[in-house]
Design a protein around this motif. Sequence first.
Motif: not given
Length: 239
Positions: A22-27, A37-51
């Motif tokens: 999964r994609v995670v949020r770096a801090r 990660i929770e992001t308005p750019l994608a539904k969920g944290s799947a690598p292809d969706a976030v990419a």
Amino acid sequence: MDHESGRPGFAVIPVLDLRNGRVVRARRGERSSYASIETPLAKGSAPDAVARGLCDAWPATILYVADLDAIIDHAPPDLAALTAIARACPGVALWVDAGFADPEGIADFLTTGLGRPVIGSESQADAGLPARFGGRAVLSLDTRGAERLGPAALHDDPSLWPPEVIAMTLAQVGAGSGPDLAALAALQARAPDRSLYAAGGVRGPDDLRALRKAGIAGALVASALHDGTLLRADAADLA
């Protein structure tokens, strides 16, 4: 033009950090606390969706992928996730840090055609490894605060650096504190013939303009895109 690096011009390189598929949020480089990660750019944290969301949010020519399972646990590169990312953003090059620490692993990755290996100093025992691959690989000079990660020679001797170098300031990743312009200037003065990329601290377009003015080749960015402080409309001004 070098389409891999985006030169001439200033390259904004969106970042994906992968952990357990999964994609995670770096801090601040505190990897044990990274959450999906929770992001308005994608539904969920799947690598292809976030990419895909990152590529929609910015006209990227390069994506940077940090495979944290490979970096932390010395697992093999997550080729399935990398393949999904590549398919989600066709025509976009990948720079991949998967904890590469030996020539065989780098050579094997190059045969996949999934991107250019990023050789992180934190993973190295052999300071001479990056120079063996020249322009086929990118070097990441990793620091955490005042601590330089990896062999001192790799930080001290620019003759060991390939043409493209990332200054990875882990403590500033996701911290919203701005890039370390003084440290970048010091690196740039030592190796003016290298293309230097900033990683960590970018808050928005003003930081990118400051980096471009300083002669930096580009910047790795994640939080500013997910938080909406850097928008696709800003790209025209930075072209």
